[in-house]
Design a protein around this motif. Sequence first.
Motif, PDB file in Angstrom:
ATOM      1  N   CYS A 143      34.216  93.299  89.421  1.00  0.00           N
ATOM      2  CA  CYS A 143      33.115  92.462  88.898  1.00  0.00           C
ATOM      3  C   CYS A 143      31.557  92.406  89.575  1.00  0.00           C
ATOM      4  CB  CYS A 143      33.463  91.094  88.467  1.00  0.00           C
ATOM      5  SG  CYS A 143      34.933  91.084  87.630  1.00  0.00           S
ATOM      6  N   GLY A 144      30.691  92.332  88.851  1.00  0.00           N
ATOM      7  CA  GLY A 144      29.276  92.322  89.520  1.00  0.00           C
ATOM      8  C   GLY A 144      28.967  93.491  90.095  1.00  0.00           C
ATOM      9  N   GLN A 145      27.646  93.187  90.909  1.00  0.00           N
ATOM     10  CA  GLN A 145      27.194  94.275  91.718  1.00  0.00           C
ATOM     11  C   GLN A 145      28.215  94.295  92.973  1.00  0.00           C
ATOM     12  OE1 GLN A 145      22.950  93.819  92.378  1.00  0.00           O
ATOM     13  NE2 GLN A 145      22.454  94.181  90.278  1.00  0.00           N
ATOM     14  N   SER A 146      28.444  93.113  93.469  1.00  0.00           N
ATOM     15  CA  SER A 146      29.447  93.003  94.727  1.00  0.00           C
ATOM     16  C   SER A 146      30.842  93.559  94.439  1.00  0.00           C
ATOM     17  CB  SER A 146      29.859  91.605  95.058  1.00  0.00           C
ATOM     18  OG  SER A 146      30.476  90.911  93.815  1.00  0.00           O
ATOM     19  N   GLU A 148      31.390  87.417  85.447  1.00  0.00           N
ATOM     20  CA  GLU A 148      30.051  87.535  85.193  1.00  0.00           C
ATOM     21  C   GLU A 148      29.041  86.782  86.123  1.00  0.00           C
ATOM     22  OE1 GLU A 148      29.270  86.536  81.173  1.00  0.00           O
ATOM     23  OE2 GLU A 148      30.401  87.973  80.315  1.00  0.00           O
ATOM     24  N   CYS A 149      29.715  85.843  86.794  1.00  0.00           N
ATOM     25  CA  CYS A 149      28.778  85.111  87.857  1.00  0.00           C
ATOM     26  C   CYS A 149      29.482  85.126  89.320  1.00  0.00           C
ATOM     27  CB  CYS A 149      29.228  83.483  87.560  1.00  0.00           C
ATOM     28  SG  CYS A 149      29.076  82.803  85.950  1.00  0.00           S
ATOM     29  N   ASP A 176      28.346  87.512  91.471  1.00  0.00           N
ATOM     30  CA  ASP A 176      27.402  87.491  92.523  1.00  0.00           C
ATOM     31  C   ASP A 176      26.868  86.248  93.103  1.00  0.00           C
ATOM     32  OD1 ASP A 176      27.890  90.202  92.750  1.00  0.00           O
ATOM     33  OD2 ASP A 176      26.540  90.624  90.893  1.00  0.00           O
ATOM     34  N   GLY A 203      28.574  86.671  95.951  1.00  0.00           N
ATOM     35  CA  GLY A 203      28.833  88.028  95.965  1.00  0.00           C
ATOM     36  C   GLY A 203      29.845  88.168  97.310  1.00  0.00           C
TER      37      GLY A 203
END
Length: 489
Positions: A136-139, A152-153, A155, A430
Motif C-alpha cells: 500500500c501507498g508509496q512506501s 490509503e493512509c 504513508d 510510511g
Amino acid sequence: MNKSCSCHQPGRGMHRRTFLADIGMGFTGLVLGAMLQRDGYAATEKAWAPPDGKPHFTPKAKSVIWLFMNGGVSHMESFDPKPMLTKYAGKTISETPFKDAQNPEKLKLARVVVVNDANGQQRNTLYPLQVGYKKCGQSGIEISDWWPNLGECIDDIAVVRSTYTTDDNHGAQTQFHSGRHMLDGEFPTLGAWVHYGLGSLNDNLPQFISMGKREYWNAKDGHYLGPAHDAVPLRIDPANPLDYGKPEGDVKAEEQQAAFDLVGKLDSLRAVEYPNDPALDARIKSYELAFRMQKSLPEVLNFKDETEETQKLYGLDKAETRDFGMQMLASRRLVEKGVRFIQVQHGAGGAGVWDAHGGLKANHSKNCMQVDGPIAGLLKDLKRRGLLKETLVVFATEFGRTPGSQGSDGRDHHIYGFSVWLAGGGIKGGVAHGATDEIGFHAVENRHYVTDVHATILHLLGLDSRRLEIPGRKRLEIDHGQVIREIMA
C-alpha cells in the motif's frame, strides 16, 4: 498573614486551599506550612515539587488519541502478513524450514516459547492466512485486505511489528496501558501520567477522556497518582454525555451555580482538615469541572454542524460503522477543542471481541469493517485540518495471535511478537519498524516491550518519565521504556 512564609516568594502563586486556610479558617502557621510543603511551595533545600504543567522540553505533539482493540488483533491478518503460514499450513513448525523459530540459541533471545505435545516433541500446526494482502501507498508496506481504508493512509503511519508483552491472558490490557503485569499491583496508566504531567489546554473540558466499555481490571487510571487522574468516561450523547452530568429536575442555572459554590466551599473547608486526601481533591476538581462541562461537552458532541461529506468520511451513514465512527468524529472535535488524551476502547465485554479462538475469519472481518473506515476517516480529517501534525494517533491491542491453529479455525493469544502503529505528531510516516520471524512467532528485530511505546508517546509530548516520579514510588527501569527513535520524524 505570615510574611516570612515561602509562599510569598516572587513568581510563586498561593494555592487556593492555603488561601482559604490562611484568611478564613484561622489555622496555625504550622498547619499552613505543612500544606505549602505538600504543594511544593516550601523552600526546603531538596524539596520535591509536583509537575508544573509544562513540558520538560519542546513537544512535537499536543494531544493523543489512543485506540485500543480489546481481545488481541491478529498481527498476521492485519499489519504483518506472513505468506509462509499459507505455504506450510497443516505442518508443525519442526516440519518446516522455520523450526529455529523455537531455538533460543539461534534466536539469541532471553526467552523463547516452545510448544510441545504430550510426548515432549515440538508441535504447533501452522494455520493459513485468512485474508489476502497487498503493498500500500508509496512506501509499499504490506497490509491485509481487511484494512483497505487504512491502506490509503499508510504513508502517514509507522507500524511497529516487533512489540512483545508478558501477560498471556487479557490482563494484558492492563499491562499495555500501565506497563506492569496486573499481578504486580495497580499502577498508573499512560493517560494518567500524561494528565499528571501536563497542564490543561481547555479548562472547560476534561483533559483525559475515555470512550467505550472498560472491563473491571482496566477500569481506572490514576491509582497511586490519585483518582483525579482517572479518565472521565464519556458517552456520545449530547443530551446525556456523562453520568450525573445534569440536574435531575428543572433547576435554573443561577440555582445550580449557588449549589456548586456551596459544595465547593464545604469541600475546601474539609480539604484544610485533610490536606492529603486524594479522593477529596478529585471530588473538588470534578465539581468544578462538572459545572463548566454541562455547556461545553454537549456542544462538542453535537455533530449537526458537520458536513454530510465529513459524516460519511467517518462512516456515520452506515450501520456497521456508525457507533465507532461517532467516537472517532468526537475524538477529532475534542482534540480540536484542546482535550489532551482521548482513550477509545473498541470491543469490550469479557475478553474482548477480537478474541478469536475460533472463527477468526468471521470475527476479524466483522471487527475490521467496524473500525477500518472510521479510523482512516479520523486520520484523513485530522490531516486536512492541519491537526495531524500536533495529534498523535496510536493503534494498540493487548497481544497478537498465534501462527498455529487453535481448534479448527482460530488462533490463541500470542505475546511474543505483534504489531501496533502510530501516526501524527512527530511520527515518520510510511515506516515498518522491527520484524517478527517468517511465521510471525517471535519478535526478532528491534524488539520493543510495551513501555517503549509509552516512552515514545511521552517524548513526543515533551515529557521525561523520570522527572514525573514521585517520592516513595520509584519505578523500575523497564517501566520507563526506551524511545523508539527510528519511527520519529
